[in-house]
Write a protein that holds these residues in place. Structure first.
Motif, mmCIF file in Angstrom:
data_model
loop_
_atom_site.group_PDB
_atom_site.id
_atom_site.type_symbol
_atom_site.label_atom_id
_atom_site.label_comp_id
_atom_site.label_asym_id
_atom_site.label_seq_id
_atom_site.Cartn_x
_atom_site.Cartn_y
_atom_site.Cartn_z
ATOM 1 N N LEU A 65 -4.048 -2.072 -14.487
ATOM 2 C CA LEU A 65 -2.923 -1.764 -13.270
ATOM 3 C C LEU A 65 -2.966 -2.527 -12.273
ATOM 4 O O LEU A 65 -3.691 -3.413 -12.036
ATOM 5 C CB LEU A 65 -3.379 -0.411 -12.649
ATOM 6 N N PRO A 66 -1.937 -2.764 -11.456
ATOM 7 C CA PRO A 66 -1.989 -3.809 -10.255
ATOM 8 C C PRO A 66 -2.963 -3.082 -9.505
ATOM 9 O O PRO A 66 -3.709 -2.102 -9.353
ATOM 10 C CB PRO A 66 -0.670 -3.411 -9.706
ATOM 11 N N GLY A 67 -3.634 -3.853 -8.557
ATOM 12 C CA GLY A 67 -4.870 -3.676 -7.895
ATOM 13 C C GLY A 67 -4.625 -2.596 -6.723
ATOM 14 O O GLY A 67 -3.475 -2.476 -6.211
ATOM 15 N N LEU A 68 -5.379 -1.588 -6.498
ATOM 16 C CA LEU A 68 -5.198 -0.453 -5.669
ATOM 17 C C LEU A 68 -5.232 -0.885 -4.267
ATOM 18 O O LEU A 68 -6.076 -1.666 -3.918
ATOM 19 C CB LEU A 68 -6.156 0.635 -5.918
ATOM 20 N N ILE A 69 -4.296 -0.253 -3.543
ATOM 21 C CA ILE A 69 -4.080 -0.233 -2.137
ATOM 22 C C ILE A 69 -4.506 0.998 -1.189
ATOM 23 O O ILE A 69 -4.053 2.002 -1.490
ATOM 24 C CB ILE A 69 -2.841 -0.773 -1.796
ATOM 25 N N ASN A 70 -5.437 0.865 -0.520
ATOM 26 C CA ASN A 70 -5.901 1.912 0.414
ATOM 27 C C ASN A 70 -5.220 1.895 1.849
ATOM 28 O O ASN A 70 -5.761 0.959 2.434
ATOM 29 C CB ASN A 70 -7.326 1.854 0.646
ATOM 30 N N ALA A 71 -4.222 2.834 2.148
ATOM 31 C CA ALA A 71 -3.488 2.389 3.184
ATOM 32 C C ALA A 71 -3.936 2.949 4.647
ATOM 33 O O ALA A 71 -3.503 2.696 5.586
ATOM 34 C CB ALA A 71 -2.285 3.047 3.071
ATOM 35 N N SER A 124 -15.625 0.893 -1.843
ATOM 36 C CA SER A 124 -14.303 0.704 -2.373
ATOM 37 C C SER A 124 -13.953 -0.175 -3.582
ATOM 38 O O SER A 124 -13.279 -0.147 -4.374
ATOM 39 C CB SER A 124 -13.623 0.419 -0.999
ATOM 40 N N TYR A 125 -14.715 -1.398 -3.275
ATOM 41 C CA TYR A 125 -14.323 -2.656 -4.505
ATOM 42 C C TYR A 125 -14.720 -2.140 -5.668
ATOM 43 O O TYR A 125 -14.134 -2.180 -6.593
ATOM 44 C CB TYR A 125 -15.090 -3.807 -4.066
ATOM 45 N N ARG A 126 -15.974 -1.282 -5.836
ATOM 46 C CA ARG A 126 -16.439 -0.791 -7.171
ATOM 47 C C ARG A 126 -15.520 0.083 -7.546
ATOM 48 O O ARG A 126 -15.697 0.416 -9.058
ATOM 49 C CB ARG A 126 -17.964 -0.268 -7.056
ATOM 50 N N SER A 127 -14.839 0.856 -6.814
ATOM 51 C CA SER A 127 -13.886 1.734 -7.546
ATOM 52 C C SER A 127 -12.358 1.104 -7.433
ATOM 53 O O SER A 127 -11.428 2.030 -7.640
ATOM 54 C CB SER A 127 -13.899 2.989 -6.383
ATOM 55 N N GLY A 128 -12.268 0.040 -7.610
ATOM 56 C CA GLY A 128 -10.931 -0.808 -7.876
ATOM 57 C C GLY A 128 -9.927 -0.873 -6.748
ATOM 58 O O GLY A 128 -8.986 -1.399 -7.174
ATOM 59 N N THR A 129 -10.488 -0.509 -5.404
ATOM 60 C CA THR A 129 -9.556 -0.866 -4.307
ATOM 61 C C THR A 129 -9.516 -2.500 -4.046
ATOM 62 O O THR A 129 -10.402 -3.279 -4.536
ATOM 63 C CB THR A 129 -9.823 -0.370 -3.088
ATOM 64 N N ARG A 130 -8.435 -3.109 -3.971
ATOM 65 C CA ARG A 130 -8.223 -4.491 -3.576
ATOM 66 C C ARG A 130 -7.737 -4.899 -2.231
ATOM 67 O O ARG A 130 -8.209 -5.884 -1.879
ATOM 68 C CB ARG A 130 -7.011 -5.147 -4.603
ATOM 69 N N ARG A 172 -11.790 -11.402 -3.787
ATOM 70 C CA ARG A 172 -11.502 -10.264 -4.866
ATOM 71 C C ARG A 172 -11.152 -9.059 -4.028
ATOM 72 O O ARG A 172 -10.688 -8.192 -4.637
ATOM 73 C CB ARG A 172 -12.531 -10.032 -5.623
ATOM 74 N N PHE A 173 -11.140 -9.124 -2.528
ATOM 75 C CA PHE A 173 -10.941 -7.740 -1.753
ATOM 76 C C PHE A 173 -10.820 -8.130 -0.654
ATOM 77 O O PHE A 173 -11.089 -9.384 0.173
ATOM 78 C CB PHE A 173 -12.205 -6.985 -1.632
ATOM 79 N N TYR A 174 -9.839 -7.684 0.127
ATOM 80 C CA TYR A 174 -9.173 -7.872 1.406
ATOM 81 C C TYR A 174 -9.181 -6.576 2.329
ATOM 82 O O TYR A 174 -8.915 -5.421 1.976
ATOM 83 C CB TYR A 174 -7.498 -8.235 1.297
ATOM 84 N N VAL A 175 -9.648 -6.743 3.507
ATOM 85 C CA VAL A 175 -9.728 -5.841 4.697
ATOM 86 C C VAL A 175 -8.656 -6.326 5.802
ATOM 87 O O VAL A 175 -8.866 -7.203 6.191
ATOM 88 C CB VAL A 175 -11.067 -5.541 5.009
ATOM 89 N N VAL A 176 -7.759 -5.421 6.194
ATOM 90 C CA VAL A 176 -7.032 -5.577 7.203
ATOM 91 C C VAL A 176 -7.533 -4.801 8.525
ATOM 92 O O VAL A 176 -7.498 -3.451 8.264
ATOM 93 C CB VAL A 176 -5.348 -5.156 6.980
ATOM 94 N N PRO A 177 -8.185 -5.200 9.827
ATOM 95 C CA PRO A 177 -8.857 -4.401 10.617
ATOM 96 C C PRO A 177 -7.768 -3.790 11.707
ATOM 97 O O PRO A 177 -6.876 -4.758 12.016
ATOM 98 C CB PRO A 177 -9.732 -5.459 11.201
ATOM 99 N N ILE A 178 -7.738 -2.980 11.823
ATOM 100 C CA ILE A 178 -6.556 -2.074 12.630
ATOM 101 C C ILE A 178 -7.452 -1.592 13.955
ATOM 102 O O ILE A 178 -8.118 -0.342 13.887
ATOM 103 C CB ILE A 178 -5.890 -1.119 12.044
ATOM 104 N N PRO A 179 -7.703 -2.345 15.096
ATOM 105 C CA PRO A 179 -8.235 -1.866 16.256
ATOM 106 C C PRO A 179 -7.516 -0.469 16.791
ATOM 107 O O PRO A 179 -6.499 -0.504 17.081
ATOM 108 C CB PRO A 179 -8.453 -2.891 17.243
ATOM 109 N N SER A 420 -3.278 -11.795 -10.074
ATOM 110 C CA SER A 420 -3.958 -11.115 -11.134
ATOM 111 C C SER A 420 -5.268 -10.262 -10.807
ATOM 112 O O SER A 420 -6.322 -10.169 -11.275
ATOM 113 C CB SER A 420 -4.551 -12.174 -12.416
ATOM 114 N N LEU A 421 -5.389 -9.777 -9.517
ATOM 115 C CA LEU A 421 -6.539 -8.899 -8.935
ATOM 116 C C LEU A 421 -6.065 -7.405 -9.420
ATOM 117 O O LEU A 421 -5.557 -6.815 -8.883
ATOM 118 C CB LEU A 421 -6.441 -8.867 -7.410
ATOM 119 N N CYS A 422 -6.334 -7.419 -10.808
ATOM 120 C CA CYS A 422 -6.079 -5.995 -11.518
ATOM 121 C C CYS A 422 -7.188 -4.999 -11.377
ATOM 122 O O CYS A 422 -8.537 -5.153 -11.087
ATOM 123 C CB CYS A 422 -6.022 -6.319 -12.988
ATOM 124 N N THR A 423 -6.808 -3.772 -11.434
ATOM 125 C CA THR A 423 -7.647 -2.551 -11.463
ATOM 126 C C THR A 423 -7.826 -2.108 -12.887
ATOM 127 O O THR A 423 -6.647 -1.900 -13.505
ATOM 128 C CB THR A 423 -7.172 -1.652 -10.672
#
Length: 457
Positions: A65-71, A124-130, A172-179, A420-423
């Motif tokens: 799958l495309p990499g999962l996104i946690n909103a 999060s990374y180990r469970s497929g989130t990108r 392989r993993f990105y965090v968007v910090p939201i103060p 190609s950051l797939c899950t």
């Protein structure tokens, strides 16, 4: 390591999987995906001759799958072993969360928070989130959001490391910090706004800029902000931040319509929130009298907006959101919703009706304060119980939909030129063709980062 000619060849990899779900067309059975330094170079049924000499890995009983996104997430609570119990009052639950946050002081507090964030990123990374959107409070440091390491049990040779790099590229993993900001009292407003500005300055420094998971043409927000919720953040604060987002192409994320207590307090300053706020607010905040309509209207002014939860928005507000779906969406957290709705008759969120209206929905995990883990895949599987929604709609909410909202031009779908950051989804059985997406959610045991499945040949 010196990049030899052999290593250059190994910076490309061909993956064969039982199924590839691109989210752009019909799923590909027995498909091939070729990646070079984090970018897809081929996707299809037959491997072209020009790729026959590159390293090949075949992954039986696996779907891509495309990499999962946690909103929507709060990594700071990732040290909690179990969710905080809900006993019928949302504001009482919030007070328990605040007490948990205040348990440690000084250096102990900083180290505890750092370890919680690190644990949440690894989980999060180990469970497929990108990509993960993390609502943060002080203390916090950009040093805490470095890319997670490959699990120790998967440590391998340098050659396998190069092959994994072929899939992931630089990160392989990105965090968007939201103060998070609030102005329930002027002193708290000054404090949280100063914190937000420090975070924005830090994230603007070259050393802290995460290499974008997208091409230079995409508009992924580098900066984001969260006015907390109506009972702690005034409409004026929200409008100030939405104006800021227009100037900075930023993201505004806000908790709205999360609980019945919040809705009742906004309508008539009802208990129990009214008493709970008493000793924290100043007169300026007490005098403001905004409605949910006011807050939603303010959010619609954002360059990009995410309404966290949105459980109790009425038809007129949903109609407004539908008209602005190109830049505002709801982040639904299924298991958190279930946590606060233990009565089975209210557990099913009205997702199908909202999607038919055209309201864009994304998937979030919220935090371990209301959720047993941070698996986006488990959130998606929970939605299988919702009536009237297809498997493809569920999967799109964690891939294509957030990428489209946020302008991630080469994320959210699998196509030549995209990341190609797939899950990867290990399968426990055969996928049924009638609703193959729903079958994937049923048969898929878990979600993992694809590179974790690349082991010694």
């Amino acid at each position: 390591m010196l990049l030899t000619k052999a290593n250059k060849r190994m910076s490309t990899i061909a993956i064969h999987a039982d199924w590839i779900f691109s989210l752009t067309s019909t799923p590909i059975p027995n498909g091939w995906l070729v990646a070079h330094e984090g970018v897809i170079e081929f996707l299809g049924r037959e491997l072209p001759p020009r790729f026959q000499s590159v390293p090949i890995r075949k992954l039986p009983n696996t779907a891509l799958l495309p990499g999962l996104i946690n909103a929507h997430c709060h990594l700071e609570f990732s040290d909690m072993a179990n969710p905080i119990e809900f006993h019928g009052s949302f504001i009482a639950w919030i007070q328990s969360v605040v007490r948990h946050r205040a348990q440690a002081n000084g250096e102990e507090s900083i180290e505890r928070r750092r370890m919680a964030v690190a644990r949440g990123i690894e989980e999060s990374y180990r469970s497929g989130t990108r990509i993960l959107f993390d609502t943060i409070t002080a203390p916090w440091s950009p040093d805490w959001i470095q890319s997670p390491s490959i699990p120790q049990e998967l440590a391998s040779s340098p050659e396998v490391g190069i092959l994994r790099h072929a899939l992931t590229g630089l990160s392989r993993f990105y965090v968007v910090p939201i103060p998070e900001t609030l102005d329930i009292h002027q002193s708290r407003g000054d404090e949280t706004i100063a914190f937000a500005r420090r975070v924005h300055e830090q994230m603007g420094e070259p050393k802290n800029r995460q290499s974008s998971p997208t091409s230079s043409s995409s508009i992924m927000p580098r900066l984001a902000i969260s006015p907390h919720a109506p009972y702690t953040a005034s409409r004026n604060l929200v409008r100030n931040w939405t104006a800021w987002s227009q100037s900075n192409h930023g993201l505004v994320s806000m908790h709205l319509a999360e609980s019945r207590e919040e809705m009742e307090w906004l309508a008539e300053r009802a208990e129990p929130i009214e008493s709970a706020l008493g000793r924290f607010r100043d007169q300026a905040f007490a005098r403001q009298s905004s409605t949910m309509q006011d807050y939603v209207d303010a959010m619609l002014e954002a360059w990009l907006g995410i309404i966290a939860h949105g459980n109790y928005l009425d038809e007129s507000l949903l109609t407004n959101l539908s008209a602005h779906r190109n830049h505002v969406a709801i982040a639904h957290c299924p298991r958190t919703y279930r946590h606060f709705h233990p009565d089975r008759s209210t557990q099913n969120y009205p997702l199908a009706e909202r999607l038919r209206r055209g309201v864009r929905h994304l998937v979030g995990t919220d935090s371990r304060a209301s959720n047993p883990d941070l698996s986006v895949w488990s959130e998606m599987q929970t939605m299988l119980n919702y009536p009237g929604i297809s498997g493809e709609e569920i999967i799109a909410m964690a891939t294509r939909e957030p990428a489209d909202l946020l302008g991630l031009a080469d994320f959210g779908t699998l196509a030549v030129g995209n990341r190609s950051l797939c899950t990867a989804i290990p399968l426990s059985g055969t996928l049924e063709q009638e609703d193959i997406y729903r079958s994937l959610l049923t048969v898929g045991k878990s979600a993992v980062p694809l590179e974790s499945m690349i082991v010694e040949s």
